[in-house]
Design an enzyme around this catalytic site. Structure first.
Site, PDB file in Angstrom:
ATOM      1  N   GLU A   1       0.612  31.712   2.463  1.00  0.00           N
ATOM      2  CA  GLU A   1      -0.381  31.614   2.221  1.00  0.00           C
ATOM      3  C   GLU A   1      -0.172  29.892   0.933  1.00  0.00           C
ATOM      4  O   GLU A   1      -1.267  28.878   1.020  1.00  0.00           O
ATOM      5  CB  GLU A   1      -0.663  32.312   1.146  1.00  0.00           C
ATOM      6  CG  GLU A   1      -0.784  34.072   1.688  1.00  0.00           C
ATOM      7  CD  GLU A   1      -1.679  34.169   1.563  1.00  0.00           C
ATOM      8  OE1 GLU A   1      -3.209  33.179   1.838  1.00  0.00           O
ATOM      9  OE2 GLU A   1      -1.972  35.122   2.916  1.00  0.00           O
TER      10      GLU A   1
ATOM     11  N   HIS B   1      -5.102  29.842   7.774  1.00  0.00           N
ATOM     12  CA  HIS B   1      -4.726  30.548   8.770  1.00  0.00           C
ATOM     13  C   HIS B   1      -4.580  30.941   9.901  1.00  0.00           C
ATOM     14  O   HIS B   1      -3.960  31.095  10.463  1.00  0.00           O
ATOM     15  CB  HIS B   1      -5.088  31.521   7.837  1.00  0.00           C
ATOM     16  CG  HIS B   1      -4.363  32.486   6.413  1.00  0.00           C
ATOM     17  ND1 HIS B   1      -2.712  32.083   6.698  1.00  0.00           N
ATOM     18  CD2 HIS B   1      -4.993  33.066   5.701  1.00  0.00           C
ATOM     19  CE1 HIS B   1      -3.047  32.939   5.139  1.00  0.00           C
ATOM     20  NE2 HIS B   1      -4.086  33.057   4.471  1.00  0.00           N
TER      21      HIS B   1
ATOM     22  N   HIS C   1      -9.884  27.553   3.209  1.00  0.00           N
ATOM     23  CA  HIS C   1      -7.914  28.351   2.956  1.00  0.00           C
ATOM     24  C   HIS C   1      -7.942  29.832   4.383  1.00  0.00           C
ATOM     25  O   HIS C   1      -6.909  29.132   5.821  1.00  0.00           O
ATOM     26  CB  HIS C   1      -7.530  28.865   2.495  1.00  0.00           C
ATOM     27  CG  HIS C   1      -6.708  29.981   2.006  1.00  0.00           C
ATOM     28  ND1 HIS C   1      -5.396  29.507   1.088  1.00  0.00           N
ATOM     29  CD2 HIS C   1      -6.543  31.477   2.277  1.00  0.00           C
ATOM     30  CE1 HIS C   1      -4.736  30.959   1.438  1.00  0.00           C
ATOM     31  NE2 HIS C   1      -5.379  31.886   1.736  1.00  0.00           N
ATOM     32  N   GLU C   2      -8.805  30.489   4.587  1.00  0.00           N
ATOM     33  CA  GLU C   2      -8.672  30.789   5.491  1.00  0.00           C
ATOM     34  C   GLU C   2      -8.783  30.472   7.158  1.00  0.00           C
ATOM     35  O   GLU C   2      -7.826  30.927   8.020  1.00  0.00           O
ATOM     36  CB  GLU C   2     -10.060  32.146   5.601  1.00  0.00           C
ATOM     37  CG  GLU C   2     -10.599  32.732   4.880  1.00  0.00           C
ATOM     38  CD  GLU C   2      -9.122  34.186   4.547  1.00  0.00           C
ATOM     39  OE1 GLU C   2      -8.394  34.246   5.718  1.00  0.00           O
ATOM     40  OE2 GLU C   2      -8.712  34.107   3.377  1.00  0.00           O
TER      41      GLU C   2
HETATM   42 ZN   LIG Z   1      -4.161  33.490   2.661  1.00  0.00          ZN
END
Ligand SMILES: [Zn+2]
Length: 273
Positions: free
Chosen positions: A180, A125, A121-122
């Site tokens: 997100e 980003h 997930h990171e």
């Molecule tokens: Zn996040």
């Protein structure tokens, strides 16, 4: 707080030309290239590495992270580096230069697959340029605060405390719900593409959902306010897995953060669920 000097790059805080360029441009009009953002992020992360207890190479946490992510240092064309901060917070972040920092507290509650999902997930980003936008915003704020000072003379360096502020701002920066959701999708695809158990994505959100009921950390506050509801995210991940014919209720595997010599034989976790 112990500081470990182990670092792939030079540990000294020294502003590169790129970062100086970013600063000068920033004062004029805040035009910021990807390279500027990466250079400034790198400086800020190096400052954070100085201020936090970084696990050294022999530390069990660092060994585990290296085992899991050593093969993903050039994931999806990104140039990534990883370190563990030995602090209790449940947190992880990634910055525009591809630095990923994982807090020991997160590694204490997530098994290997779940950790891969959270870090995926990171990385999402970074891949989606959310991290670049975050450092831009942080820098802009800092540059504005210092605009008066910066007009008086030539700017050669950012002070450590300014870098620290930018680092903290990056850490506290909130991404939009859309960002997100996209990072969640990235995480799922990251797991799938690399042959990991995609059901760990759902499981990691369920852990966070459970935690958010009682936890006080800023990470959790952030998860509550800016991230879509963890339960909702778990549900979305489950739907993706179901659609792909990969869904199976996830069972958390043993979590081993001790160095191999100290650990009793780490259980095999290759089992596909
Ligand atoms: Zn996040």
């Amino acid at each position: 707080m112990s500081i470990c000097g182990i670092s792939e790059s030079n540990a000294q805080i020294k502003l590169g030309d790129k970062a100086v360029g970013a600063l000068e441009k920033g004062v004029k009009g805040f035009t910021f290239s990807d390279e500027d953002a990466a250079a400034l992020s790198k400086e800020a992360v190096e400052q954070m590495d100085k201020e936090n207890p970084v696990a050294d190479a022999k530390d069990g946490y660092a060994i585990r992270l290296e085992r899991l992510f050593g093969k993903h240092k050039s994931e999806n064309g990104l140039n990534l580096n990883y370190k563990v901060y030995k602090v209790k917070d449940v947190n992880a972040f990634a910055t525009a230069d591809g630095s990923v920092r994982v807090f020991a507290g997160l590694m204490d509650i997530m098994d290997d697959n779940e950790l891969l999902a959270v870090i995926g997930h990171e990385i999402g980003h970074v891949a989606n340029h959310d991290s670049r936008d975050a450092v831009k915003a942080a820098y802009k704020k800092e540059a504005l605060l210092d605009a008066a000072a910066s007009q008086s003379g030539t700017i050669a360096t950012l002070s450590d405390s300014q870098l620290g502020k930018i680092g903290n701002a990056m850490l506290d920066s909130k991404h939009s719900r859309k960002q997100e959701t996209q990072a969640d999708e990235y995480s799922y695809e990251f797991m799938k593409r690399n042959g990991y158990d995609v059901n760990a994505v759902e499981s990691s959100f369920n852990i966070l959902a459970k935690m958010s009921e009682g936890a006080q950390s800023s990470f959790m506050a952030k998860m509550m306010s800016s991230h879509p509801d963890s339960k909702d995210r778990a549900e979305k991940s489950k739907k993706r897995a179901t659609k792909d014919g990969l869904y199976k209720a996830y069972v958390q595997q043993p979590i081993v953060n001790a160095a191999p010599a100290a650990a009793k034989k780490a259980p095999a976790k290759k089992k596909k669920k």
